[in-house]
Design an enzyme around this catalytic site. Structure first.
Site, PDB file in Angstrom:
ATOM      1  N   THR A 144       0.848  -1.194   0.000  1.00 47.83           N
ATOM      2  CA  THR A 144       0.000   0.000   0.000  1.00 47.83           C
ATOM      3  C   THR A 144       0.882   1.242   0.000  1.00 47.83           C
ATOM      4  O   THR A 144       0.448   2.317   0.389  1.00 47.83           O
ATOM      5  CB  THR A 144      -0.922   0.024   1.236  1.00 47.83           C
ATOM      6  N   ARG A 151       4.165   2.335  -2.613  1.00 48.19           N
ATOM      7  CA  ARG A 151       4.344   2.869  -3.965  1.00 48.19           C
ATOM      8  C   ARG A 151       4.548   1.720  -4.936  1.00 48.19           C
ATOM      9  O   ARG A 151       5.326   0.797  -4.679  1.00 48.19           O
ATOM     10  CB  ARG A 151       5.551   3.818  -4.018  1.00 48.19           C
ATOM     11  N   GLU A 196      -0.330   3.781 -12.685  1.00 44.70           N
ATOM     12  CA  GLU A 196      -1.698   3.833 -12.166  1.00 44.70           C
ATOM     13  C   GLU A 196      -2.667   4.497 -13.124  1.00 44.70           C
ATOM     14  O   GLU A 196      -3.827   4.115 -13.203  1.00 44.70           O
ATOM     15  CB  GLU A 196      -1.705   4.527 -10.803  1.00 44.70           C
ATOM     16  N   HIS A 225      -5.684   2.361  -5.549  1.00 41.72           N
ATOM     17  CA  HIS A 225      -5.044   3.386  -4.710  1.00 41.72           C
ATOM     18  C   HIS A 225      -6.075   4.101  -3.829  1.00 41.72           C
ATOM     19  O   HIS A 225      -6.253   5.318  -3.894  1.00 41.72           O
ATOM     20  CB  HIS A 225      -4.301   4.410  -5.576  1.00 41.72           C
TER      21      HIS A 225
END
Length: 342
Positions: free
Chosen positions: A237, A239, A268, A309
């Site tokens: 959680t 990078r 992302e 994310h």
């Protein structure tokens, strides 16, 4: 003086904050799109000429061309801790202040991390799908008691320390790795610091909580996954850049790693948002295209959780981020030079 401000990557979760807080000295325009070179053409020239502040999140790419497109820009505020999506040299050359937000997710990310851990170890997601299947063996969902497992925490900053505290409350054995060990955590929680490779070989669950520096790109690749304990779990959680996704896929497929949960990825914007996959495959970098391919493969495994994310994304964290961002902007406008990147 009225400050013209453009907010990009505007989310529904942020709407309530701006409805409940009036900024009379600001003229704010909101865009749901990420800010990048392609989006520049959608922004009226008058807005680009008069924008004094722009605010972005991590899926925007504030390149030199983007910076140069705003003639009177003086502040770039990213609603995140990381800021590698902003060209600092281009910003500095034009005397533009760059701001970020730190320490906004220690509680929310730590809680989310444990949510992922429990989901994986107790097989909650595949078990919840059993009602869709005509033939399901309940024995397939047998899990383990967390109190009998060893948690390896890579990075014990604010978030990592919170994860250690939750693990201690659940009576887990906690191992930790950090370039700056914290004696107070050892004394308070009884955790044990050790070399990273040693931690990997002794942990039933490994969770990653260190900042991305560029030097630790693909810190977790084949070499590290090979060292990990057979049947262990991997959580990220932090990078995405620190994890080699194709390598992770290989070890999940081999069942060397029993399960994984990823809330962050390198690419992302390609995986999670901005444009549909069919629109972008032709022009995204080869490395990102490869990651997208393996993310799709990983997502098919019942023992893999991939989320977009959102570990930080609670009402409390979002309000903190926005309040901190607006206060920092006001402070810079008043001439204060603290709490800035450049």
């Amino acid at each position: 003086m009225t400050v013209n401000m453009l907010v990009f990557e505007y989310k529904d979760t942020e709407r309530e904050f701006f409805q409940n807080n009036k900024f009379d000295d600001f003229n704010i325009t909101f865009y749901e799109e990420c800010l990048n070179e392609e989006v520049l053409d959608k922004i009226p020239q008058e807005q680009k000429d008069n924008a004094y502040v722009i605010s972005v999140f991590i899926n925007s790419t504030v390149s030199k061309a983007v910076v140069d497109a705003f003639k009177n820009l003086r502040i770039i505020a990213t609603r995140s801790t990381g800021y590698d999506h902003i060209d600092l040299k281009a910003s500095q050359k034009k005397n533009i202040t760059v701001l970020n937000v730190v320490n906004y997710g220690e509680t929310s990310v730590a809680q989310y991390t444990f949510g992922l851990i429990i989901d994986l170890v107790r097989n909650i997601i595949p078990a919840s799908k059993m009602i869709r299947c005509e033939e399901t063996n309940v024995d397939d969902f047998t899990g383990r008691d967390l109190s009998k497992m060893t948690l390896g925490v890579v990075g014990t900053g604010a978030i990592g320390a919170a994860v250690c505290q939750y693990a201690h409350a659940l009576d887990m054995h906690v191992l930790a790795y950090d370039i700056n060990p914290k004696k107070e955590l050892e004394e308070k929680l009884g955790l044990q610091y050790m070399d990273l490779n040693e931690l990997l070989g002794h942990s039933d669950i490994v969770t990653l909580h260190i900042p991305y520096t560029g030097d630790n790109y693909h810190m977790f690749s084949k070499e590290k996954f090979e060292i990990m304990k057979d049947g262990s779990y991997f959580i990220n959680t932090s990078r995405g850049e620190m994890v080699d996704v194709p390598a992770l896929y290989e070890f999940i497929e081999r069942k060397k790693i029993k399960g994984a949960a990823l809330d962050v990825l390198t690419c992302e914007s390609e995986n999670f948002s901005c444009r549909s996959l069919s629109e972008k495959l032709g022009d995204i970098p080869l490395e990102c295209r490869q990651e997208v391919e393996f993310v799709r493969k990983l997502a098919k495994f019942d023992n893999v959780i991939i989320t977009p994310h959102i570990a930080y994304d609670t009402t409390d964290s979002v309000n903190y981020i926005l309040e901190k961002t607006m206060n920092q902007i006001k402070t810079v406008i008043k001439g204060d030079k603290t709490d800035r990147i450049v």
